[in-house]
Motif scaffolding. Structure first.
Motif, mmCIF file in Angstrom:
data_model
loop_
_atom_site.group_PDB
_atom_site.id
_atom_site.type_symbol
_atom_site.label_atom_id
_atom_site.label_comp_id
_atom_site.label_asym_id
_atom_site.label_seq_id
_atom_site.Cartn_x
_atom_site.Cartn_y
_atom_site.Cartn_z
ATOM 1 N N TYR A 179 0.830 -1.211 0.000
ATOM 2 C CA TYR A 179 0.000 0.000 0.000
ATOM 3 C C TYR A 179 0.863 1.260 0.000
ATOM 4 C CZ TYR A 179 -3.560 3.334 1.625
ATOM 5 O OH TYR A 179 -4.407 4.416 1.753
ATOM 6 N N GLY A 180 2.033 1.133 0.629
ATOM 7 C CA GLY A 180 2.937 2.271 0.780
ATOM 8 C C GLY A 180 3.095 2.621 2.243
ATOM 9 N N GLU A 228 4.944 4.877 3.883
ATOM 10 C CA GLU A 228 4.866 6.299 4.217
ATOM 11 C C GLU A 228 3.421 6.799 4.127
ATOM 12 O OE1 GLU A 228 7.109 4.985 2.237
ATOM 13 O OE2 GLU A 228 8.919 5.270 3.458
ATOM 14 N N ARG A 229 2.700 6.328 3.103
ATOM 15 C CA ARG A 229 1.298 6.716 2.956
ATOM 16 C C ARG A 229 0.476 6.208 4.124
ATOM 17 N NH1 ARG A 229 -2.438 4.229 -1.926
ATOM 18 N NH2 ARG A 229 -4.442 5.184 -1.335
ATOM 19 N N TRP A 230 0.705 4.956 4.519
ATOM 20 C CA TRP A 230 -0.022 4.339 5.633
ATOM 21 C C TRP A 230 0.262 5.078 6.930
ATOM 22 C CZ3 TRP A 230 1.135 1.594 10.161
ATOM 23 C CH2 TRP A 230 0.120 0.767 10.667
ATOM 24 N N GLY A 276 1.362 8.137 7.215
ATOM 25 C CA GLY A 276 0.820 9.488 7.113
ATOM 26 C C GLY A 276 -0.653 9.537 7.438
ATOM 27 N N GLU A 277 -1.398 8.547 6.973
ATOM 28 C CA GLU A 277 -2.829 8.489 7.267
ATOM 29 C C GLU A 277 -3.070 8.228 8.754
ATOM 30 O OE1 GLU A 277 -4.266 5.489 4.645
ATOM 31 O OE2 GLU A 277 -4.213 6.782 2.858
#
Length: 237
Positions: free
Chosen positions: A90-91, A93-95, A97-98
């Motif tokens: 999923y990523g 850093e994205r995970w 960050g959320e």
């Protein structure tokens, strides 16, 4: 609880800032600096109550290190089945960050605990609660912030659940005490301690040092999580 009467230059305070490791995982310097500052303040002012901690928990470096610690533990997924491979796909850093956004906006809500049972050598079953990876990262981030504060209050003869200390060191200390003409040893254990801790008293103990209502509310939510059972989840210890 007795407090060791040493100042900011004490070895205990300095040890908090040292390079802590979990396996081959080193604590980043930025996280060490925060932990050392919190520990130093707690050590210098035994009666001080910390009121601004919640924002530290969703710092990028804190969440990233919490994630790395959880991943190094190689735990199994909680409810929903999400594992680290799913997060990486999923990523990361994205995970993260959320997750940071949910904490910052106070929309984060923990999920139920997955209950599994470990078969012991005597045939009995030991219950084990498994949080989701998301909740596990949040709990670890909270521990990274709170542990240095409460570490400052622990007496020097306490060895359990402390960084840089272990049962072998406790045995060595007992042996030294025996040689100093103290021949009596009391061996005791508490049955189902973690499953029977009174939540109200525990929160009062935390509030002795922490008055950040958002931190206390989060801990209370974790203590009151629902448990989801799966009869097929039985492992051998």
């Amino acid at each position: 609880m007795p407090v060791e009467g040493r100042g900011l230059g004490s070895r205990q305070t300095q040890d908090v800032g040292k390079d802590r490791r979990l396996g081959n995982l080193a604590t980043p310097k930025c996280v060490q600096r925060l932990q050392k500052a919190l520990h130093a303040k707690a050590k210098a002012a035994p009666g001080f109550r910390f009121y601004a901690l919640y924002d530290k928990m969703y710092r990028e470096d804190i969440l990233a290190h919490a994630y790395a610690q959880c991943r190094s533990n190689k735990g199994v997924p909680g409810v929903g089945g999400q594992d680290f491979a799913d997060i990486e796909a999923y990523g990361r850093e994205r995970w993260l960050g959320e997750l940071a956004l949910a904490l910052r906006e106070e929309t984060y809500r923990p999920e139920p605990i997955k209950r599994v049972f470990i078969k012991k050598a005597n045939g009995k079953l030991r219950p084990l609660g498994i949080p989701t990876l998301r909740d596990r990262v949040c709990m670890t981030a909270t521990m990274l912030v709170l542990a240095p504060i409460f570490e400052a209050d622990l007496p020097p003869e306490q060895y359990a659940y402390r960084p840089g200390r272990n049962a072998q060191q406790a045995v060595v200390e007992v042996e030294e005490v025996l040689f100093r003409s103290h021949p009596d040893v009391v061996d005791a254990d508490l049955s189902d301690y973690f499953g029977s801790i009174p939540h109200a008293e525990l929160l009062k103990s935390v509030a002795r040092r922490v008055v950040d209502r958002r931190v206390l509310k989060l801990i209370k939510r974790w203590l009151n999580l629902h448990v989801r059972f799966d009869e097929e989840d039985v492992e051998t210890e």
